[in-house]
Design an enzyme around this catalytic site. Structure first.
Site, PDB file in Angstrom:
ATOM      1  N   TYR B 106       0.849  -1.191   0.000  1.00 59.79           N
ATOM      2  CA  TYR B 106       0.000   0.000   0.000  1.00 59.79           C
ATOM      3  C   TYR B 106       0.882   1.237   0.000  1.00 59.79           C
ATOM      4  CZ  TYR B 106      -4.139  -2.688   1.432  1.00 59.79           C
ATOM      5  OH  TYR B 106      -5.187  -3.574   1.504  1.00 59.79           O
ATOM      6  N   TYR B 145      -0.338  -9.834   0.864  1.00 55.86           N
ATOM      7  CA  TYR B 145       0.749  -9.265   1.672  1.00 55.86           C
ATOM      8  C   TYR B 145       0.689  -9.829   3.087  1.00 55.86           C
ATOM      9  CZ  TYR B 145      -2.995  -6.092   3.183  1.00 55.86           C
ATOM     10  OH  TYR B 145      -4.178  -5.578   3.646  1.00 55.86           O
ATOM     11  N   ARG B 155      -2.712 -11.643   4.043  1.00 58.76           N
ATOM     12  CA  ARG B 155      -4.039 -11.269   3.569  1.00 58.76           C
ATOM     13  C   ARG B 155      -4.233 -11.769   2.134  1.00 58.76           C
ATOM     14  NH1 ARG B 155      -7.484  -7.690   4.825  1.00 58.76           N
ATOM     15  NH2 ARG B 155      -8.797  -9.489   4.422  1.00 58.76           N
ATOM     16  N   HIS B 158      -7.327  -8.524  -2.220  1.00 54.67           N
ATOM     17  CA  HIS B 158      -8.628  -7.895  -1.973  1.00 54.67           C
ATOM     18  C   HIS B 158      -8.602  -6.434  -2.353  1.00 54.67           C
ATOM     19  CE1 HIS B 158      -6.316  -7.075   1.700  1.00 54.67           C
ATOM     20  NE2 HIS B 158      -7.031  -5.960   1.794  1.00 54.67           N
ATOM     21  N   HIS B 160     -10.611  -2.890  -1.132  1.00 54.55           N
ATOM     22  CA  HIS B 160     -11.507  -2.287  -0.137  1.00 54.55           C
ATOM     23  C   HIS B 160     -12.548  -1.422  -0.854  1.00 54.55           C
ATOM     24  CE1 HIS B 160      -8.982  -3.100   3.488  1.00 54.55           C
ATOM     25  NE2 HIS B 160      -8.007  -3.101   2.592  1.00 54.55           N
TER      26      HIS B 160
END
Lengths: 174, 235
Positions: B106, B145, B155, B158, B160
């Protein structure tokens, strides 16, 4: 059809949901300045912190407030990761009474560690008469009512949110 | 004042506050029962974003942060419809998204995962549903990640999503997953959803949405809380 389940907002929402507040290069759609203080002498601030069950201020919550009365419909959004002491602050005008209810703002709280958001309300300490007769406030156990009432200091109100424990804020199932 | 009452959260599919396998819930979950609230004006209204000007590439994450080239990774296009529980489309709903880049990183300053940032990818976007409730995003498939919840925690891929819907009772923040991801069975955030709800968070690969020589297509629909009025009664 079944509702789409909720998932946590996680720790990395800021560059999409509150980008300008966190200095990312993306335009914000919503921020915490709900009215322009320079144009509105009646501007109030509402500030506070969000505490976890160990009493530690939460640095990665996102607070949304929605104020809907017969004069204004105002929306604000603020993350707790940029101001000193992990505060949030909103600039708005005080809501007005609707149908004899005490004035309030609706609050939606998101954070890492919440798989589904919580709702609460902010009432105002200086609305003594309307607070005493308000149906919602009176439906709350008397020893928890104060968790919904912001304290006043000049034009600034303080409203802390306590997620868990003895002093837990009242959260609503709306 | 209308007599419309919005439905509650369907607890058969929504996760609980306390879900100890997801460790961050332990000190952040309310411990006292929620107070039931009679809906009034502020619950039956919500912010309207239709007047805002969207940027030209706000819904195209493959183009909205270009600096010196194209973002790396597999281009995808995600389509879907936002509806209520009666199947009625919800137009003019603001959808905001954010995600990791193809390497699983991110851009958020807090993310210290040792994977490269992509100078041409921000990972944030937004759009507003059209008159039939439809939305579309172009993006890069996000990478998996690691995270610190437990030993060797990862995780699943995905995206959000944040949606507003017709009023604040409709507010939804969720995550869209990808079909066949082997990490789903180990992810306490996904598994925090009761079994009946889990499939509702997995997008469907759709060849008919796939754009030849450009991007793989996925479909992901949203169902927000409905209300007690039948379609016939609704004005």
């Amino acid at each position: 059809m079944k509702q789409t389940p909720s998932q946590t907002v996680g720790p990395y929402f800021a560059y999409s949901l509150t980008p300008e507040q966190y200095l990312y290069d993306f335009k914000s759609y919503a921020d915490s300045v709900m009215v322009n203080p320079l144009e509105n002498p009646d501007t109030i601030t509402i500030t506070g912190k969000v505490f976890d069950g160990a009493g530690v201020p939460i640095p990665d919550a996102m607070i949304e407030v929605w104020q809907s009365d017969h004069q204004n419909q105002l929306f604000g959004r603020c993350g707790t990761g940029t101001l000193a002491d992990n505060r949030f602050v909103f600039y708005t005008t005080k809501p007005t009474s609707v149908n004899g209810q005490a004035p309030y703002l609706s609050v939606i709280i998101f954070m890492r560690g919440q798989l589904i958001h919580t709702y609460t309300r902010i009432y105002f300490e200086d609305e003594v008469t309307l607070n005493e007769t308000d149906e919602v406030l009176n439906s709350v156990p008397s020893d928890r009512k104060h968790t919904l009432i912001a304290t006043k200091n000049g034009n600034s109100y303080e409203f802390n949110i306590i997620m868990q424990g003895e002093k837990e804020t009242v959260f609503f199932d709306i | 004042m209308s007599q419309i009452i919005y439905n509650s959260f369907d607890r058969e599919v929504h996760p609980p506050y306390l879900s100890p396998d997801y460790q961050s819930t332990v000190l952040r979950a309310p411990s006292k029962p929620l107070m039931v609230l009679k809906q009034s004006l502020s619950e039956l209204t919500g912010p309207v974003f239709g007047d805002f000007n969207l940027g030209e590439f706000d819904n195209d994450l493959t183009k909205n942060a270009l600096k010196n080239g194209q973002p790396l990774g597999e281009r995808i296009v995600v389509h879907g419809k936002v509806m209520n529980e009666n199947g009625q489309p919800i137009p003019n709903t603001l959808i905001e998204i954010w995600q990791a880049n193809a390497a699983g990183r991110y851009i958020h300053k807090v993310d210290q995962h040792d994977a490269p940032l992509d100078p041409n990818f921000l990972g944030a976007g937004r759009c507003i549903t059209d008159s039939e409730g439809n939305y579309k995003f172009y993006t890069i498939k996000p990478g998996a990640y690691p995270w610190g919840n437990h030993h060797n925690a990862w995780r699943p891929n995905h995206i959000h999503f944040s949606l507003f819907g017709a009023n604040i009772t409709n507010r939804l923040v969720t995550q869209m997953y990808f079909p066949g991801d082997p990490l789903l069975q180990y992810d306490p955030i996904f598994l925090g959803v009761p079994p009946k709800g889990r499939d509702l968070l997995i997008s469907a690969f759709d060849l008919s949405l796939t754009e030849p020589s450009f991007a793989l297509g996925y479909r992901f629909n949203f169902v927000l809380r409905g209300h007690n009025a039948t379609p016939f009664e609704r004005q």
